[in-house]
Design an enzyme around this catalytic site. Structure first.
Site, mmCIF file in Angstrom:
data_model
loop_
_atom_site.group_PDB
_atom_site.id
_atom_site.type_symbol
_atom_site.label_atom_id
_atom_site.label_comp_id
_atom_site.label_asym_id
_atom_site.label_seq_id
_atom_site.Cartn_x
_atom_site.Cartn_y
_atom_site.Cartn_z
ATOM 1 N N TRP A 39 0.830 -1.205 0.000
ATOM 2 C CA TRP A 39 0.000 0.000 0.000
ATOM 3 C C TRP A 39 0.865 1.255 0.000
ATOM 4 C CZ3 TRP A 39 -4.545 -0.833 -1.784
ATOM 5 C CH2 TRP A 39 -5.094 -2.103 -1.623
ATOM 6 N N ASP A 90 -1.416 7.218 6.216
ATOM 7 C CA ASP A 90 -2.529 6.358 5.814
ATOM 8 C C ASP A 90 -2.849 5.463 7.000
ATOM 9 O OD1 ASP A 90 -4.223 4.435 4.836
ATOM 10 O OD2 ASP A 90 -2.949 3.824 3.164
ATOM 11 N N LYS A 128 -12.292 -0.865 7.614
ATOM 12 C CA LYS A 128 -11.592 -1.800 8.500
ATOM 13 C C LYS A 128 -11.895 -1.465 9.966
ATOM 14 C CE LYS A 128 -7.919 -2.055 5.054
ATOM 15 N NZ LYS A 128 -8.058 -3.376 4.454
#
Lengths: 361, 361
Positions: free
Chosen positions: A103, A172, A196
């Site tokens: 990511w 992030d 999440k």
């Protein structure tokens, strides 16, 4: 109805059952309007109140200071991968990133469309089994970017890296939002897909310090600027109403639970059960992440043979533990145990893994 | 529970009650997985099936030929305002737009960030009370863009404008999607926020002819290219799962109803009731849109005094007709009667307006 399973998928992820039950109960009539929340106009006072309540709750629970704006956007963290450089670039200054795997790597790729990117630290050579320890961001950087938690490898920053005062640290937090107490002032920008740790897929949280909003050049499209939405309190155009509503219900639930301190306590307890099983298994289970970088959210481990790995996934499934297969780039197993995963679920999984070891070693 | 109202808001808009009831019933357990659809991973076979069923149903109901790709995206039509020129620009060729008011004007504004824009027709001088009649797109245009229906003014294209063979016609159908039978082959690209005619807020439909996907330059961020998502069937990153699921349930319902022919029949009947009241009111109600441009979806009208307008809105509200106030730029009243608005709701509103006229003229 099928028995409720324990959902260890990496996201979208499990939500608190009481939150789901409340949403189901209110589904046809939002706040006595005679309309479902799915139908209500975002220009009504009832919607407006909910929208703002969600922001206020988030500010309260995370301890977000007044100089930050909270945005409900769309497009996931993947959209923020380009929004961050689009909004924070400064001509002539490098954008500095730490590469902690998939990511983070994707975020780096998107920044390159906007200018000079410097990867100041990377754990690629060690297959991203840990987060880099010595990170030195430059004083002249436009901004510094990290990925707080790395779902695929099960690694996480144990402490936030130092960053020069003038350089905004961007994080992030898609997979570790509200996981533990933290000082928001450490950051210039925090962003996270909700699916999440906060709510369902379909809404993206951006928390941005106000003074950073003036950097954005005028020559980029309206919706690529955070400023467009900060000026309109995320109501420049139709927001993802239902996803925001679900976040609001989750936040109500988190507050009632005791906020981040209680969530953190549970998260440490949950992760503890699984890491204990791994560490006392005499190599039957082998943690993927280096101990000093272990994630509270995604516990990754491998076993000695692919046959055993398949067997544990299959037997787990039969017992109602779903989503345990690791990401294909790492293999093995992964238990994603985000904020809403009940302690009981992780405890049961740990017990199952212990019994499985006894039966199969 | 509060009595269900008739929701005439311009969007998000009413959804079919049976669709809401089904979603409520299935809310805690999606397809026997033991998880809510809000929790399910987009990498499961159960999700995948639903995702593809929704696409297949849409293709079937709209008659979308094989050479088109259907995308479930995020960010609303407002995001497509920049995605369209980002993906379809051709250096040296003008991008041609028709200006039919607010939303078309916004689309034009975003295209200007990408190159030369030519507004080939506009009804601005007539306060957007109609759609332009003589529209001549150039043979050398990169693409031609129209806004199918204009919610604020209550105007709509009665027939699609001619467009040179080589020039793809692009249409924002956010407010008239599946309103009536149409030939998708007329268009290169159709896009629509779902929250008026298809489902809830939070998902954006893009239908794009495959040959157009190769125009996009390589130097723009990954998620600004349709091609990224067409290559991954809208699963490049986490999709807005629940919003897509609600569209799927709506599409099931539309199919069962008889598809677009039946929806069109009802839409014509519904609009007919209201336009009849206006046309036979001897000027008590005055239609905003010119008769030759009247929308089937948004019926706009004014009255002789602001006092009467306030009164009709208030009395309507007391009777369970919500969202009747017109947009501030036009004033007066607007009844948004999208696909999911029941015939009965519009009939009742028409009766109320008739009685109101008798009592107040």
């Amino acid at each position: 109805m099928t028995k409720r399973v324990y959902n260890f998928y990496p996201g979208p992820a499990t939500l608190p059952l009481p939150v789901l039950e409340r949403a189901q109960k209110e589904f046809l009539d939002f706040e006595g309007t005679g309309m479902s929340v799915l139908e209500i106009s975002h220009r009504t006072p009832e919607y407006d109140k909910m929208h703002n309540d969600a922001i206020d709750l988030l500010k309260e629970i995370m301890g977000i200071p007044d100089e930050y704006k909270v945005l409900w956007l769309q497009g996931g963290a993947s959209t923020q991968f380009f929004m961050v450089p689009a909004n924070l670039q400064v001509p002539g200054k490098p954008m500095e990133y730490v590469d902690t795997g998939t990511w983070a790597t994707k975020a780096i790729k998107e920044a390159k469309f906007y200018g000079d990117v410097k990867v100041v630290a990377s754990s690629e050579e060690d297959k991203f089994t840990h987060v880099p320890q010595d990170i030195a961001f430059s004083e002249g950087a436009a901004f510094a970017h990290i990925t707080g938690n790395n779902t695929i490898y099960g690694t996480e920053f144990q402490s936030w890296p130092d960053c020069p005062d003038e350089v905004p640290l961007v994080c992030d937090m898609s997979s570790n939002l509200m996981e533990q107490s933290m000082d928001v002032r450490k950051f210039g920008v925090i962003y996270a897909g909700a699916q999440k740790n906060l709510g369902p897929a379909g809404v993206t949280l951006v928390i941005v310090r106000e003074d950073l909003l003036d950097r954005v050049p005028e020559n980029i499209p309206t919706l690529q600027r955070w400023k467009t939405e900060t000026a309109k309190n995320s109501l420049f155009h139709t927001p993802p109403v239902f996803a925001i509503y679900m976040c609001k219900l989750s936040l109500d639930y988190m507050k009632e639970l005791g906020g981040v301190p209680e969530i953190e306590k549970r998260n440490r307890e949950k992760a503890g059960y699984l890491y204990d099983v791994i560490d006392t298994s005499d190599g039957f289970y082998k943690g993927y992440a280096r101990i000093d970088s272990r994630s509270l959210m995604n516990v990754t481990f491998t076993m000695t043979t692919p046959e055993l790995e398949n067997k544990v996934v299959e037997e787990g499934l039969a017992k109602g533990f779903v989503g345990l297969k690791g990401h294909r780039s790492v293999g093995g197993m992964r238990a994603s145990i985000y904020n809403a995963m009940p302690v009981e679920g992780v405890k049961s999984l740990a017990e199952f893994l212990t019994v499985f070891k006894e039966e199969n070693q």
